[in-house]
Scaffold this motif. Structure first.
Motif, mmCIF file in Angstrom:
data_model
loop_
_atom_site.group_PDB
_atom_site.id
_atom_site.type_symbol
_atom_site.label_atom_id
_atom_site.label_comp_id
_atom_site.label_asym_id
_atom_site.label_seq_id
_atom_site.Cartn_x
_atom_site.Cartn_y
_atom_site.Cartn_z
ATOM 1 N N ASP A 169 52.389 38.000 40.024
ATOM 2 C CA ASP A 169 51.054 37.672 40.774
ATOM 3 C C ASP A 169 49.933 38.593 40.491
ATOM 4 O O ASP A 169 48.829 38.062 40.383
ATOM 5 N N LEU A 170 50.319 39.971 40.491
ATOM 6 C CA LEU A 170 49.132 40.728 40.323
ATOM 7 C C LEU A 170 48.434 40.803 39.126
ATOM 8 O O LEU A 170 47.225 40.570 38.887
ATOM 9 N N GLN A 171 49.316 40.624 37.983
ATOM 10 C CA GLN A 171 48.715 40.137 36.672
ATOM 11 C C GLN A 171 48.060 39.106 36.500
ATOM 12 O O GLN A 171 46.670 39.258 35.737
ATOM 13 N N GLN A 172 48.217 37.894 37.014
ATOM 14 C CA GLN A 172 47.302 36.631 37.092
ATOM 15 C C GLN A 172 46.050 37.026 37.690
ATOM 16 O O GLN A 172 44.924 36.778 37.652
ATOM 17 N N LYS A 173 46.248 37.761 38.886
ATOM 18 C CA LYS A 173 45.005 37.885 39.808
ATOM 19 C C LYS A 173 43.851 39.251 39.214
ATOM 20 O O LYS A 173 42.805 38.708 39.044
ATOM 21 N N ILE A 174 44.460 40.116 38.438
ATOM 22 C CA ILE A 174 43.838 41.001 37.434
ATOM 23 C C ILE A 174 43.254 40.087 36.623
ATOM 24 O O ILE A 174 41.737 40.416 36.157
ATOM 25 N N ALA A 175 43.701 39.138 35.815
ATOM 26 C CA ALA A 175 43.221 38.437 34.604
ATOM 27 C C ALA A 175 41.960 37.610 35.145
ATOM 28 O O ALA A 175 40.998 37.527 34.509
ATOM 29 N N THR A 176 42.099 37.166 36.512
ATOM 30 C CA THR A 176 40.831 36.461 37.063
ATOM 31 C C THR A 176 39.714 37.267 37.550
ATOM 32 O O THR A 176 38.787 37.062 37.228
ATOM 33 N N LEU A 177 39.914 38.507 37.944
ATOM 34 C CA LEU A 177 39.150 39.382 38.495
ATOM 35 C C LEU A 177 38.183 40.366 37.559
ATOM 36 O O LEU A 177 37.074 40.505 37.729
ATOM 37 N N GLU A 178 39.066 40.476 36.370
ATOM 38 C CA GLU A 178 38.559 41.554 35.406
ATOM 39 C C GLU A 178 37.264 41.099 34.851
ATOM 40 O O GLU A 178 36.330 41.823 34.581
ATOM 41 N N PRO A 179 37.189 39.755 34.535
ATOM 42 C CA PRO A 179 35.809 39.291 33.793
ATOM 43 C C PRO A 179 34.594 39.597 34.629
ATOM 44 O O PRO A 179 33.482 39.639 34.138
ATOM 45 N N ASN A 180 34.726 39.270 36.033
ATOM 46 C CA ASN A 180 33.790 39.701 36.974
ATOM 47 C C ASN A 180 33.460 41.231 37.073
ATOM 48 O O ASN A 180 32.264 41.539 37.277
ATOM 49 N N ILE A 181 34.508 41.826 37.322
ATOM 50 C CA ILE A 181 34.221 43.354 37.687
ATOM 51 C C ILE A 181 34.003 44.112 36.470
ATOM 52 O O ILE A 181 33.182 45.105 36.389
ATOM 53 N N GLY A 182 34.456 43.588 35.216
ATOM 54 C CA GLY A 182 34.102 44.400 33.954
ATOM 55 C C GLY A 182 34.916 45.229 33.404
ATOM 56 O O GLY A 182 34.418 45.965 32.680
ATOM 57 N N ARG A 183 35.999 45.625 34.021
ATOM 58 C CA ARG A 183 36.893 46.579 33.705
ATOM 59 C C ARG A 183 38.250 46.137 34.616
ATOM 60 O O ARG A 183 38.216 45.688 35.298
ATOM 61 N N PRO A 184 39.362 46.899 34.039
ATOM 62 C CA PRO A 184 40.569 46.692 34.486
ATOM 63 C C PRO A 184 40.758 47.644 35.914
ATOM 64 O O PRO A 184 39.880 48.615 36.003
ATOM 65 N N PRO A 185 41.838 47.536 36.758
ATOM 66 C CA PRO A 185 41.634 48.403 37.814
ATOM 67 C C PRO A 185 42.444 49.502 37.246
ATOM 68 O O PRO A 185 43.035 49.761 36.350
ATOM 69 N N GLY A 186 42.083 50.848 37.990
ATOM 70 C CA GLY A 186 42.681 52.017 37.687
ATOM 71 C C GLY A 186 43.432 52.910 38.580
ATOM 72 O O GLY A 186 43.050 52.704 39.747
ATOM 73 N N LEU A 187 44.483 53.450 38.269
ATOM 74 C CA LEU A 187 45.334 54.153 39.126
ATOM 75 C C LEU A 187 45.411 55.497 38.487
ATOM 76 O O LEU A 187 46.224 55.720 37.218
ATOM 77 N N ALA A 188 45.340 56.599 39.245
ATOM 78 C CA ALA A 188 45.625 58.069 38.831
ATOM 79 C C ALA A 188 46.563 58.746 39.671
ATOM 80 O O ALA A 188 46.829 58.548 40.606
#
Length: 292
Positions: free
Chosen positions: A21-40
């Protein structure tokens, strides 16, 4: 006594579903936000168990499309250096979640470091601000392990309202937050711990029994009410007489499975759920970028 063995609460399967589910959500959000989420993930020293956990987290990140910004420090790193690194990550626009891998080597104050993390990037959900939101039943990032427990109970439609829950263990990592979450779900909750008198009698009252003490196979069948739901949060490495090491929980699994109606295995129960909720928290912080 149960005539059938307890049904397994499969955290591994649910974690896979959440990651997909998260993979799909990221694929939808990334074009709008312009980068992938980042975890340090900050790791200090060479604790072998921590190294395995960090590797698992990094693998999970790459599966769902989260950029993993791992930093590994030697055990000689100072408190000041770690604090400065956290401040840098707080300012870094490409980082949505920050996690300090515990335990830290002696001489480092993990609580003080936790306080330095921006509450909106607190992927572990342990900052006092986020714990405060939980106490007040407000939205916010939730502690990963307890949130994973609640998600697993919900997945199997286990009713909590009006039920008696007993939590064995009072840590800020699991015991206290899971108590608040169960209360929020209208369970009646008792916290038991090392000073509890007649622990067996207290545990036997539980419709839902959560073991989070870090003592191998401490919960035995005589402590479990027939038909109870048993959640094992413990992960303990024990060495058999032949020198082989294996992971066991805080619950004597085989024997308790004969008495309980539902039970979580170790490994494959709450462990994978903790990682899934860590990724969820990171994506939640990432999503906030859409509203800013």
């Amino acid at each position: 006594m149960n005539t059938t063995k307890a049904q397994i609460l499969d955290g591994k399967a649910l974690a896979k579903k959440i990651q997909s589910d998260l993979q799909q959500k990221i694929a939808t959000l990334e074009p709008n936000i312009g980068r992938p989420p980042g975890l340090a993930v900050l790791m200090v020293g060479d604790n072998p168990a921590s190294a395995v956990y960090v590797r698992n987290k990094e693998k999970a990140c790459s599966r769902v499309g989260i950029a993993s910004v791992g930093k590994h420090f030697s055990a000689q790193v100072t408190q000041e250096e770690l604090t400065a690194e956290i401040h840098r990550l707080n300012e870094n626009d490409r980082v949505d979640g920050i996690l300090v891998q515990l335990p830290l080597p002696d001489g480092l104050d993990s609580v003080a470091l936790l306080h330095e993390i921006d509450p909106q990037k607190d992927a572990d959900g342990l900052h006092p601000v986020n714990l405060g939101h939980l106490v007040r039943s407000e939205t916010g990032l939730r502690s990963c392990t307890p949130a994973g427990v609640m998600k697993l109970l919900a997945e199997y439609n286990i009713a909590l309202s009006g039920k008696k829950a007993v939590v064995v263990g009072r840590s800020i990592l699991v015991g206290k937050p899971i108590t608040l979450m169960l209360l929020e779900a209208n369970a009646t909750v008792t916290i038991a711990h090392s000073r509890t008198q007649d622990l067996t009698a207290v545990c036997r009252q539980a419709d839902i029994l959560v073991a989070a003490v870090g003592k191998p196979e401490m919960i035995t069948p005589d402590m479990v009410k027939p038909g109870a739901v048993v959640i094992d949060v413990g992960i303990n490495r024990v060495t058999d007489s032949d020198g082989k090491s294996r992971l066991v929980g805080d619950v004597a699994y085989d024997a308790v499975a004969e008495v309980a109606s539902y039970i979580t295995p170790v490994p494959g129960g709450i462990g994978p759920m903790t990682v899934a909720m860590l990724l969820s928290n990171t994506v939640l912080s990432y999503q906030e970028k859409m509203t800013i």
